[in-house]
Scaffold this motif. Structure first.
Motif, short mmCIF file in Angstrom:
data_model
loop_
_atom_site.label_atom_id
_atom_site.label_comp_id
_atom_site.label_asym_id
_atom_site.label_seq_id
_atom_site.Cartn_x
_atom_site.Cartn_y
_atom_site.Cartn_z
N LYS A 92 96.33 69.25 -74.93
CA LYS A 92 96.51 69.74 -73.56
C LYS A 92 97.07 71.16 -73.60
N THR A 93 96.56 72.03 -72.73
CA THR A 93 97.05 73.40 -72.65
C THR A 93 97.30 73.76 -71.19
N LYS A 94 98.45 74.38 -70.94
CA LYS A 94 98.79 74.86 -69.59
C LYS A 94 99.23 76.31 -69.74
N LYS A 95 98.97 77.13 -68.71
CA LYS A 95 99.30 78.54 -68.80
C LYS A 95 99.96 79.04 -67.50
N LEU A 96 100.93 79.94 -67.67
CA LEU A 96 101.61 80.57 -66.53
C LEU A 96 101.73 82.05 -66.87
N GLU A 125 108.78 70.78 -65.82
CA GLU A 125 107.75 69.87 -65.33
C GLU A 125 106.86 69.37 -66.47
N ASN A 126 106.42 70.27 -67.34
CA ASN A 126 105.50 69.89 -68.42
C ASN A 126 106.21 69.11 -69.53
N ALA A 127 107.45 69.49 -69.84
CA ALA A 127 108.20 68.77 -70.87
C ALA A 127 108.55 67.36 -70.38
N SER A 128 108.81 67.24 -69.10
CA SER A 128 109.11 65.95 -68.51
C SER A 128 107.89 65.02 -68.59
N LYS A 129 106.71 65.58 -68.26
CA LYS A 129 105.47 64.80 -68.36
C LYS A 129 105.19 64.37 -69.80
N ALA A 130 105.66 65.18 -70.76
CA ALA A 130 105.45 64.86 -72.17
C ALA A 130 106.44 63.80 -72.67
N GLN A 164 100.16 70.96 -76.16
CA GLN A 164 100.75 69.67 -76.52
C GLN A 164 99.71 68.79 -77.18
N ASP A 165 100.09 68.20 -78.30
CA ASP A 165 99.26 67.17 -78.91
C ASP A 165 100.17 65.96 -79.18
N THR A 210 104.42 72.84 -77.99
CA THR A 210 104.65 74.24 -78.37
C THR A 210 104.55 75.15 -77.15
N ILE A 211 105.58 75.97 -76.99
CA ILE A 211 105.63 76.94 -75.90
C ILE A 211 105.47 78.32 -76.53
#
Length: 140
Positions: free
Chosen positions: A2-6, A24-29, A69-70, A75-76
């Motif tokens: 999964k990849t997210k970008k800001l 938000e993303n770390a919580s979902k992970a 994320q895998d 990784t940020i």
């Protein structure tokens, strides 16, 4: 994976957007609140360094934050196009001396390395700087 970008401008006002994005993303992970707080602090340090050093407080630069994320890692990556920096020239701090002298700031790299499982820095002067902060995902 999964990849997210800001992408935000290099202004301290955008640090809260970055914190929310990481949280938000770390919580979902599935990370714990402590792990999330540590990640936010590490990313905050990295982004503050970009604003202060790479862009010299100019609010016109871009800060690109990407989360990958895998199954095993979160990784940020923080990228900018500002002034390059060599993390190898930053000595490990003498924390007792630091405390005695009531110093403020200058612990960014130390904090990032302490709070995250892996820190990688890559720079191509005149093109980009990229720091990758990785937190391992514990198998449940």
């Amino acid at each position: 994976m999964k990849t997210k970008k800001l992408i935000v401008k290099s202004s301290t006002e955008n640090l809260s957007k970055i914190r929310d994005f990481i949280s938000e993303n770390a919580s979902k992970a599935g990370f714990s609140k402590d792990d999330i707080d540590n990640m936010i602090l590490a990313v905050d340090e990295a982004c503050t360094n970009v604003i202060k050093h790479a862009y010299k407080y100019s609010p016109d630069g871009d800060i690109i934050i990407e989360i990958k994320q895998d199954k095993s890692a979160f990784t940020i990556t923080i990228e900018d196009n500002g002034i390059s920096f060599d993390p190898d020239i930053v000595p490990s701090p003498d924390l007792q001396k630091y405390y005695r002298e009531h110093r403020v700031g200058g612990l960014g790299m130390y904090l990032m390395k302490t709070l995250m499982d892996e820190v990688k820095y890559n720079s191509v002067p005149g093109r980009f700087n990229r720091v990758s902060l990785t937190k391992k995902i514990k198998a449940t």
